[in-house]
Design a protein around this motif. Sequence first.
Motif, PDB file in Angstrom:
ATOM      1  N   VAL A  19      41.584  27.642  26.131  1.00 49.42           N
ATOM      2  CA  VAL A  19      41.092  26.472  26.868  1.00 49.42           C
ATOM      3  C   VAL A  19      40.009  25.778  26.042  1.00 49.42           C
ATOM      4  O   VAL A  19      39.420  26.375  25.138  1.00 49.42           O
ATOM      5  CB  VAL A  19      40.481  26.873  28.238  1.00 49.42           C
ATOM      6  CG1 VAL A  19      41.560  27.400  29.168  1.00 49.42           C
ATOM      7  CG2 VAL A  19      39.366  27.900  28.078  1.00 49.42           C
ATOM      8  N   ASP A  20      39.759  24.526  26.398  1.00 48.89           N
ATOM      9  CA  ASP A  20      38.681  23.810  25.727  1.00 48.89           C
ATOM     10  C   ASP A  20      37.351  24.253  26.332  1.00 48.89           C
ATOM     11  O   ASP A  20      37.172  24.231  27.542  1.00 48.89           O
ATOM     12  CB  ASP A  20      38.856  22.298  25.895  1.00 48.89           C
ATOM     13  CG  ASP A  20      37.701  21.549  25.245  1.00 48.89           C
ATOM     14  OD1 ASP A  20      37.754  21.326  24.035  1.00 48.89           O
ATOM     15  OD2 ASP A  20      36.730  21.211  25.960  1.00 48.89           O
ATOM     16  N   PHE A  21      36.443  24.667  25.494  1.00 49.96           N
ATOM     17  CA  PHE A  21      35.105  25.022  25.949  1.00 49.96           C
ATOM     18  C   PHE A  21      34.107  24.384  24.988  1.00 49.96           C
ATOM     19  O   PHE A  21      34.033  24.770  23.821  1.00 49.96           O
ATOM     20  CB  PHE A  21      34.922  26.544  26.002  1.00 49.96           C
ATOM     21  CG  PHE A  21      33.552  26.953  26.482  1.00 49.96           C
ATOM     22  CD1 PHE A  21      33.266  27.026  27.834  1.00 49.96           C
ATOM     23  CD2 PHE A  21      32.543  27.222  25.576  1.00 49.96           C
ATOM     24  CE1 PHE A  21      31.998  27.367  28.279  1.00 49.96           C
ATOM     25  CE2 PHE A  21      31.266  27.564  26.008  1.00 49.96           C
ATOM     26  CZ  PHE A  21      31.002  27.636  27.361  1.00 49.96           C
ATOM     27  N   ALA A  22      33.380  23.386  25.480  1.00 50.96           N
ATOM     28  CA  ALA A  22      32.376  22.700  24.663  1.00 50.96           C
ATOM     29  C   ALA A  22      32.952  22.232  23.323  1.00 50.96           C
ATOM     30  O   ALA A  22      32.300  22.321  22.292  1.00 50.96           O
ATOM     31  CB  ALA A  22      31.155  23.603  24.446  1.00 50.96           C
ATOM     32  N   GLY A  23      34.218  21.757  23.354  1.00 51.18           N
ATOM     33  CA  GLY A  23      34.828  21.241  22.133  1.00 51.18           C
ATOM     34  C   GLY A  23      35.475  22.304  21.268  1.00 51.18           C
ATOM     35  O   GLY A  23      35.964  22.000  20.186  1.00 51.18           O
ATOM     36  N   TRP A  24      35.481  23.545  21.751  1.00 50.44           N
ATOM     37  CA  TRP A  24      36.096  24.652  21.023  1.00 50.44           C
ATOM     38  C   TRP A  24      37.322  25.130  21.773  1.00 50.44           C
ATOM     39  O   TRP A  24      37.326  25.183  22.994  1.00 50.44           O
ATOM     40  CB  TRP A  24      35.119  25.827  20.890  1.00 50.44           C
ATOM     41  CG  TRP A  24      33.971  25.555  19.979  1.00 50.44           C
ATOM     42  CD1 TRP A  24      32.818  24.885  20.286  1.00 50.44           C
ATOM     43  CD2 TRP A  24      33.861  25.928  18.602  1.00 50.44           C
ATOM     44  NE1 TRP A  24      31.997  24.832  19.190  1.00 50.44           N
ATOM     45  CE2 TRP A  24      32.606  25.468  18.151  1.00 50.44           C
ATOM     46  CE3 TRP A  24      34.685  26.629  17.724  1.00 50.44           C
ATOM     47  CZ2 TRP A  24      32.173  25.675  16.839  1.00 50.44           C
ATOM     48  CZ3 TRP A  24      34.259  26.839  16.426  1.00 50.44           C
ATOM     49  CH2 TRP A  24      33.005  26.363  15.995  1.00 50.44           C
ATOM     50  N   GLU A  25      38.344  25.517  21.017  1.00 51.54           N
ATOM     51  CA  GLU A  25      39.541  26.094  21.608  1.00 51.54           C
ATOM     52  C   GLU A  25      39.298  27.602  21.718  1.00 51.54           C
ATOM     53  O   GLU A  25      39.353  28.314  20.714  1.00 51.54           O
ATOM     54  CB  GLU A  25      40.741  25.790  20.709  1.00 51.54           C
ATOM     55  CG  GLU A  25      42.034  25.671  21.453  1.00 51.54           C
ATOM     56  CD  GLU A  25      43.155  25.179  20.554  1.00 51.54           C
ATOM     57  OE1 GLU A  25      44.297  25.465  20.876  1.00 51.54           O
ATOM     58  OE2 GLU A  25      42.891  24.525  19.520  1.00 51.54           O
ATOM     59  N   MET A  26      38.997  28.065  22.935  1.00 50.78           N
ATOM     60  CA  MET A  26      38.529  29.448  23.115  1.00 50.78           C
ATOM     61  C   MET A  26      39.429  30.212  24.078  1.00 50.78           C
ATOM     62  O   MET A  26      40.018  29.635  24.978  1.00 50.78           O
ATOM     63  CB  MET A  26      37.099  29.445  23.683  1.00 50.78           C
ATOM     64  CG  MET A  26      36.053  28.804  22.791  1.00 50.78           C
ATOM     65  SD  MET A  26      35.866  29.600  21.180  1.00 50.78           S
ATOM     66  CE  MET A  26      35.119  31.182  21.627  1.00 50.78           C
ATOM     67  N   PRO A  27      39.496  31.536  23.923  1.00 49.83           N
ATOM     68  CA  PRO A  27      40.305  32.333  24.862  1.00 49.83           C
ATOM     69  C   PRO A  27      39.638  32.432  26.231  1.00 49.83           C
ATOM     70  O   PRO A  27      38.467  32.817  26.315  1.00 49.83           O
ATOM     71  CB  PRO A  27      40.369  33.713  24.190  1.00 49.83           C
ATOM     72  CG  PRO A  27      39.239  33.752  23.227  1.00 49.83           C
ATOM     73  CD  PRO A  27      38.897  32.350  22.852  1.00 49.83           C
TER      74      PRO A  27
END
Lengths: 360, 131
Positions: A19-27
């Motif tokens: 998912v997008d988290f603060a502009g990062w693609e994170m698990p």
Amino acid sequence: MAKRTPLYENHRAAGAKLVDFAGWEMPLHYGSQLEEHRAVRTAAGQFDVSHMVVVDIDGCEAEPFLRRLLANDVARIPAGKAIYSCMLNPEGGVIDDLIVYRRAATHFRVVVNAATGTKDLAWMRRQAGDAAVAISQRDDLAMIAVQGPTARERAQAVLGGELAAAAAALGRFQWLEQDGWFIARTGYTGEEGYELILPAAEAPTLWEALRAAGVLPCGLGARDTLRLEAGMALYGQEMDEETSPLAAGLAWTVAFDPPERDFIGRAALEAAQAGGQLPRSVGLILEEKGVLRSHLPVRTAEGEGITTSGSFSPTLNRAIALARLPAGEGDHCEVEIRGRWLPARIVTPPFVRNGQPRYT
Amino acid sequence: MSNVPEQLKYTKTHEWVREEADGSVTIGITHHAQDLLGDMVFVELPEVGRDLQIDVECAVVESVKAASDVYAPIGGEVIASNEALADSPELVNKDPYGEGWLFQVRPSNPDDLKQLMDATTYGELVAAESH
């Protein structure tokens, strides 16, 4: 285009829901957030937190700079120790919360939140002015948190040799540095463990070695329910630029002594303390079935409050929340969920300690 | 890969509907919906006897991550709700088309069923959302 950490391919291969988290693609999770949560409470889990921003602050004026910049006092820690602090604006609101590690008399490492990194760096550089301080963002590093009752033992087995022995000797909030690896006995889950900061290129090998040693990959979903059960504040939820640490249950992180240390926000906090009753930061446990969320209205004998974080606690098997309530002594309240007022118990966080529920 | 059984009907809000031999219908949320929501921790179902209006929210499924409304795919009286979900909401994840069913309705207007999507159309919608 979302940014990717050095462990992105490892997450993909492990079937992560990204998912997008603060502009990062994170698990968010790798299949089941609840299983990941339980692994950290009963065994060991690892989190990719490479999106967090590592900032090195060096120079002969680094210490006086940080003593002015932060509400907690870095003069309280020797080299090899870490301290949690808020960074305040002059109004006493929280710009961010962070961990600062002292590396030497004039060398510090600070880890701040991903969503606030740019703002934080701009603020730090503005406050530093022309002081003899170098502020360097370390995008070349990755960060892995290994957490759980067996986390240290399993991480030591992977580290091996002298590094394992040195890591085993670390006390809480202590850290060590060797060959570009930084190992700190800190975390954000309420469990034992380490946070490891290392060169980005070496992170995938460590991640896979930890996996092979039985450390379960865990996503941001479990990270949030774990920190909530541990009663730990999350920036943007419990506190923000309009909320002071005193109103967010973080008074313990503000060092008012020595009185002559003039940190940014001090005058505002002192005025707030003198101005009378501060709100009460509490934990809530829903007495009925349901799930608590953030921003739900709360009714107490003293007036209205609000939940700042809420979810389902896998350890208590009940809905829990952190809430800001008017000053008072009561131990019961009501929370509004979809138009209905449901009874909740007021408790002192954490909800869980050493993997065990503190409340039923 | 999302699981979309052939014999069921679907809504664009990710409910499934099964027509039973006695003319009632059983309703749940799809595999795709439970997958999006993640681990289910609470399900609030309509009471037996309640009269549902088509396309109006009538139940809530909550995962650790979020609460999501369930919309009535068809109007009618609720004749059963899945009581097992009170203690085992994870059945919605494990078996969304079987033990994880939500409630049963006696349709007030059986023609409304014709408005629902078939498995092929719903499968295309899911595929489009997944990209």
